[in-house]
Design a protein around this motif. Structure first.
Motif, PDB file in Angstrom:
ATOM      1  N   GLU A  13       0.836  -1.208   0.000  1.00 44.23           N
ATOM      2  CA  GLU A  13       0.000   0.000   0.000  1.00 44.23           C
ATOM      3  C   GLU A  13       0.870   1.257   0.000  1.00 44.23           C
ATOM      4  O   GLU A  13       0.562   2.231  -0.706  1.00 44.23           O
ATOM      5  CB  GLU A  13      -0.914  -0.021   1.217  1.00 44.23           C
ATOM      6  CG  GLU A  13      -2.009  -1.091   1.144  1.00 44.23           C
ATOM      7  CD  GLU A  13      -2.884  -1.096   2.367  1.00 44.23           C
ATOM      8  OE1 GLU A  13      -2.527  -0.405   3.353  1.00 44.23           O
ATOM      9  OE2 GLU A  13      -3.913  -1.794   2.359  1.00 44.23           O
ATOM     10  N   GLN A  14       1.930   1.252   0.772  1.00 50.74           N
ATOM     11  CA  GLN A  14       2.813   2.419   0.801  1.00 50.74           C
ATOM     12  C   GLN A  14       3.474   2.648  -0.555  1.00 50.74           C
ATOM     13  O   GLN A  14       3.565   3.779  -1.030  1.00 50.74           O
ATOM     14  CB  GLN A  14       3.866   2.240   1.891  1.00 50.74           C
ATOM     15  CG  GLN A  14       3.309   2.283   3.310  1.00 50.74           C
ATOM     16  CD  GLN A  14       4.368   2.011   4.357  1.00 50.74           C
ATOM     17  OE1 GLN A  14       5.512   1.639   4.027  1.00 50.74           O
ATOM     18  NE2 GLN A  14       4.020   2.186   5.621  1.00 50.74           N
ATOM     19  N   GLU A  15       3.937   1.572  -1.180  1.00 52.48           N
ATOM     20  CA  GLU A  15       4.601   1.702  -2.477  1.00 52.48           C
ATOM     21  C   GLU A  15       3.634   2.184  -3.553  1.00 52.48           C
ATOM     22  O   GLU A  15       3.969   3.034  -4.377  1.00 52.48           O
ATOM     23  CB  GLU A  15       5.217   0.355  -2.877  1.00 52.48           C
ATOM     24  CG  GLU A  15       5.959   0.376  -4.199  1.00 52.48           C
ATOM     25  CD  GLU A  15       7.179   1.286  -4.179  1.00 52.48           C
ATOM     26  OE1 GLU A  15       7.606   1.724  -5.264  1.00 52.48           O
ATOM     27  OE2 GLU A  15       7.698   1.560  -3.078  1.00 52.48           O
ATOM     28  N   PHE A  16       2.421   1.659  -3.542  1.00 54.48           N
ATOM     29  CA  PHE A  16       1.444   2.109  -4.527  1.00 54.48           C
ATOM     30  C   PHE A  16       1.037   3.550  -4.272  1.00 54.48           C
ATOM     31  O   PHE A  16       0.753   4.298  -5.225  1.00 54.48           O
ATOM     32  CB  PHE A  16       0.221   1.193  -4.513  1.00 54.48           C
ATOM     33  CG  PHE A  16       0.320   0.052  -5.473  1.00 54.48           C
ATOM     34  CD1 PHE A  16      -0.481   0.002  -6.601  1.00 54.48           C
ATOM     35  CD2 PHE A  16       1.242  -0.956  -5.283  1.00 54.48           C
ATOM     36  CE1 PHE A  16      -0.385  -1.047  -7.509  1.00 54.48           C
ATOM     37  CE2 PHE A  16       1.354  -2.001  -6.173  1.00 54.48           C
ATOM     38  CZ  PHE A  16       0.540  -2.050  -7.302  1.00 54.48           C
ATOM     39  N   GLY A  17       0.978   3.944  -3.002  1.00 51.49           N
ATOM     40  CA  GLY A  17       0.656   5.330  -2.712  1.00 51.49           C
ATOM     41  C   GLY A  17       1.743   6.280  -3.177  1.00 51.49           C
ATOM     42  O   GLY A  17       1.449   7.419  -3.587  1.00 51.49           O
ATOM     43  N   ARG A  18       2.985   5.845  -3.155  1.00 53.17           N
ATOM     44  CA  ARG A  18       4.096   6.725  -3.569  1.00 53.17           C
ATOM     45  C   ARG A  18       4.281   6.775  -5.082  1.00 53.17           C
ATOM     46  O   ARG A  18       4.471   7.854  -5.651  1.00 53.17           O
ATOM     47  CB  ARG A  18       5.399   6.260  -2.907  1.00 53.17           C
ATOM     48  CG  ARG A  18       5.502   6.549  -1.424  1.00 53.17           C
ATOM     49  CD  ARG A  18       6.926   6.325  -0.942  1.00 53.17           C
ATOM     50  NE  ARG A  18       7.346   4.941  -1.149  1.00 53.17           N
ATOM     51  CZ  ARG A  18       7.287   3.997  -0.199  1.00 53.17           C
ATOM     52  NH1 ARG A  18       6.796   4.301   1.003  1.00 53.17           N
ATOM     53  NH2 ARG A  18       7.683   2.767  -0.455  1.00 53.17           N
ATOM     54  N   ASN A  19       4.232   5.620  -5.754  1.00 52.19           N
ATOM     55  CA  ASN A  19       4.680   5.566  -7.141  1.00 52.19           C
ATOM     56  C   ASN A  19       3.637   5.064  -8.140  1.00 52.19           C
ATOM     57  O   ASN A  19       3.872   5.147  -9.350  1.00 52.19           O
ATOM     58  CB  ASN A  19       5.918   4.659  -7.259  1.00 52.19           C
ATOM     59  CG  ASN A  19       7.094   5.202  -6.469  1.00 52.19           C
ATOM     60  OD1 ASN A  19       7.475   6.360  -6.611  1.00 52.19           O
ATOM     61  ND2 ASN A  19       7.672   4.355  -5.616  1.00 52.19           N
ATOM     62  N   TYR A  20       2.521   4.540  -7.680  1.00 53.20           N
ATOM     63  CA  TYR A  20       1.534   4.003  -8.624  1.00 53.20           C
ATOM     64  C   TYR A  20       0.239   4.803  -8.634  1.00 53.20           C
ATOM     65  O   TYR A  20      -0.672   4.495  -9.399  1.00 53.20           O
ATOM     66  CB  TYR A  20       1.224   2.540  -8.290  1.00 53.20           C
ATOM     67  CG  TYR A  20       2.375   1.603  -8.580  1.00 53.20           C
ATOM     68  CD1 TYR A  20       2.455   0.916  -9.779  1.00 53.20           C
ATOM     69  CD2 TYR A  20       3.392   1.419  -7.654  1.00 53.20           C
ATOM     70  CE1 TYR A  20       3.522   0.066 -10.048  1.00 53.20           C
ATOM     71  CE2 TYR A  20       4.452   0.571  -7.914  1.00 53.20           C
ATOM     72  CZ  TYR A  20       4.516  -0.107  -9.110  1.00 53.20           C
ATOM     73  OH  TYR A  20       5.573  -0.941  -9.380  1.00 53.20           O
ATOM     74  N   THR A  21       0.128   5.794  -7.779  1.00 51.01           N
ATOM     75  CA  THR A  21      -1.033   6.679  -7.746  1.00 51.01           C
ATOM     76  C   THR A  21      -0.618   8.052  -8.258  1.00 51.01           C
ATOM     77  O   THR A  21       0.329   8.661  -7.730  1.00 51.01           O
ATOM     78  CB  THR A  21      -1.597   6.795  -6.322  1.00 51.01           C
ATOM     79  OG1 THR A  21      -1.938   5.491  -5.850  1.00 51.01           O
ATOM     80  CG2 THR A  21      -2.836   7.671  -6.306  1.00 51.01           C
ATOM     81  N   LEU A  22      -1.296   8.519  -9.276  1.00 46.91           N
ATOM     82  CA  LEU A  22      -0.901   9.773  -9.911  1.00 46.91           C
ATOM     83  C   LEU A  22      -1.192  10.959  -9.002  1.00 46.91           C
ATOM     84  O   LEU A  22      -2.277  11.100  -8.456  1.00 46.91           O
ATOM     85  CB  LEU A  22      -1.663   9.948 -11.234  1.00 46.91           C
ATOM     86  CG  LEU A  22      -1.343  11.232 -11.999  1.00 46.91           C
ATOM     87  CD1 LEU A  22       0.119  11.266 -12.435  1.00 46.91           C
ATOM     88  CD2 LEU A  22      -2.275  11.359 -13.210  1.00 46.91           C
ATOM     89  N   ALA A  25      -0.626   0.632 -16.090  1.00 46.34           N
ATOM     90  CA  ALA A  25      -1.751   1.514 -15.777  1.00 46.34           C
ATOM     91  C   ALA A  25      -1.264   2.870 -15.278  1.00 46.34           C
ATOM     92  O   ALA A  25      -1.778   3.920 -15.690  1.00 46.34           O
ATOM     93  CB  ALA A  25      -2.649   0.855 -14.726  1.00 46.34           C
ATOM     94  N   ALA A  26      -0.280   2.847 -14.382  1.00 42.96           N
ATOM     95  CA  ALA A  26       0.258   4.111 -13.865  1.00 42.96           C
ATOM     96  C   ALA A  26       0.958   4.892 -14.963  1.00 42.96           C
ATOM     97  O   ALA A  26       0.878   6.141 -15.005  1.00 42.96           O
ATOM     98  CB  ALA A  26       1.224   3.824 -12.715  1.00 42.96           C
ATOM     99  N   SER A  27       1.628   4.208 -15.870  1.00 43.11           N
ATOM    100  CA  SER A  27       2.316   4.901 -16.966  1.00 43.11           C
ATOM    101  C   SER A  27       1.317   5.561 -17.909  1.00 43.11           C
ATOM    102  O   SER A  27       1.569   6.666 -18.420  1.00 43.11           O
ATOM    103  CB  SER A  27       3.201   3.910 -17.738  1.00 43.11           C
ATOM    104  OG  SER A  27       4.216   3.399 -16.898  1.00 43.11           O
ATOM    105  N   ARG A  28       0.199   4.925 -18.148  1.00 40.16           N
ATOM    106  CA  ARG A  28      -0.838   5.546 -18.989  1.00 40.16           C
ATOM    107  C   ARG A  28      -1.391   6.798 -18.323  1.00 40.16           C
ATOM    108  O   ARG A  28      -1.578   7.837 -18.977  1.00 40.16           O
ATOM    109  CB  ARG A  28      -1.958   4.537 -19.275  1.00 40.16           C
ATOM    110  CG  ARG A  28      -1.574   3.446 -20.257  1.00 40.16           C
ATOM    111  CD  ARG A  28      -2.822   2.719 -20.759  1.00 40.16           C
ATOM    112  NE  ARG A  28      -3.491   2.004 -19.684  1.00 40.16           N
ATOM    113  CZ  ARG A  28      -3.250   0.739 -19.374  1.00 40.16           C
ATOM    114  NH1 ARG A  28      -2.328   0.050 -20.038  1.00 40.16           N
ATOM    115  NH2 ARG A  28      -3.920   0.150 -18.401  1.00 40.16           N
TER     116      ARG A  28
END
Length: 243
Positions: free
Chosen positions: A107-116, A214-217
């Motif tokens: 969750e922490q990693e997605f909050g930092r780098n996978y959420t725009l 998805a994050a790159s898009r």
């Protein structure tokens, strides 16, 4: 004639008296056939009881021998090998780089780098993209390591299976057969754990790759929007090509 007959009868009577007075004659006189038959019958019954006791003791000895065989421990154990292989796979899973197998860390990693983050700078967006690519590359490397660990342990698992099957076929009692069966189940559980670890590692790598896409898009759309919203767009500049 009368005088000669008297001494003969006297001699015969005396001889008969001597015979009857002898020990043999005394024994013949006290022999009782009924008592003798009763004694023989009692002796036969006593002998039969002794034979029955002997057979009972033999049965008890056979039962104890069977119990000893049934309670005998299996001379072969594969538990150490199974535990060693499980520890090896667990260590490989624990070596997962960057994004660990932990809900909070994910969750922490997605909050930092996978959420725009629309307020993030272009440099920060570029850094997040690089971080996501690194996570995906590390995840695929971890998946390959786990797969290699599983494949490396297959010959040992096959050898343990053969040894346990041989031990189960040569089991002499219930306990040995049960122990062999339990160890075979434990070996199958270990193989299922290997398969689960391999699927988890592959699934982690696939999920991170999809999340990266998805994050790159999203990032690409945000960067395109920023490019189009700039007040000063592209302006052609004179270029001197020939002197």
């Amino acid at each position: 004639m009368t005088s000669s007959g008297f001494p003969r009868r006297a001699l015969f009577g005396a001889a008969l008296a001597l015979v009857l007075a002898s020990p043999a004659a005394a024994q013949l006189a006290v022999f009782d056939p009924t008592n003798y038959a009763s004694n023989v019958l009692q002796a036969a019954r006593a002998l039969e009881q002794i034979n029955n006791q002997i057979r009972a003791l033999q049965n008890q000895a056979l039962s104890l021998a069977n119990q000893a065989r049934n309670l005998a421990q299996l001379p072969y154990s594969s538990l150490q090998a199974i535990e060693t292989n499980l520890n090896r796979i667990r260590d490989l899973m624990a070596q997962a780089q960057l994004v660990a197998y932990d809900v909070k860390a994910i969750e922490q990693e997605f909050g930092r780098n996978y959420t725009l983050d629309a307020s993030a700078s272009d440099l920060a967006l570029l850094s997040s993209a690089q971080k996501r690519w690194a996570n995906s590359a590390a995840a695929f490397r971890d998946a390959l390591n786990v797969q290699a660990g599983v494949v490396t342990g297959m010959p040992a698992a096959q050898a343990e299976t053969r040894a346990l099957v041989t031990a189960s076929q040569g089991a002499t009692g219930i306990v040995q057969a049960t122990q062999a069966g339990n160890q075979l189940l434990a070996l199958q559980s270990q193989q299922l754990a290997d398969l689960t670890a391999m699927m988890a590692a592959q699934g982690r790598a696939t999920a991170l790759e999809q999340a990266e896409r998805a994050a790159s898009r999203d990032q690409a759309r945000e960067q395109f929007r920023r490019f189009m919203d700039r007040k000063q767009g592209y302006q052609a500049q004179p270029v001197e090509m020939f002197h």
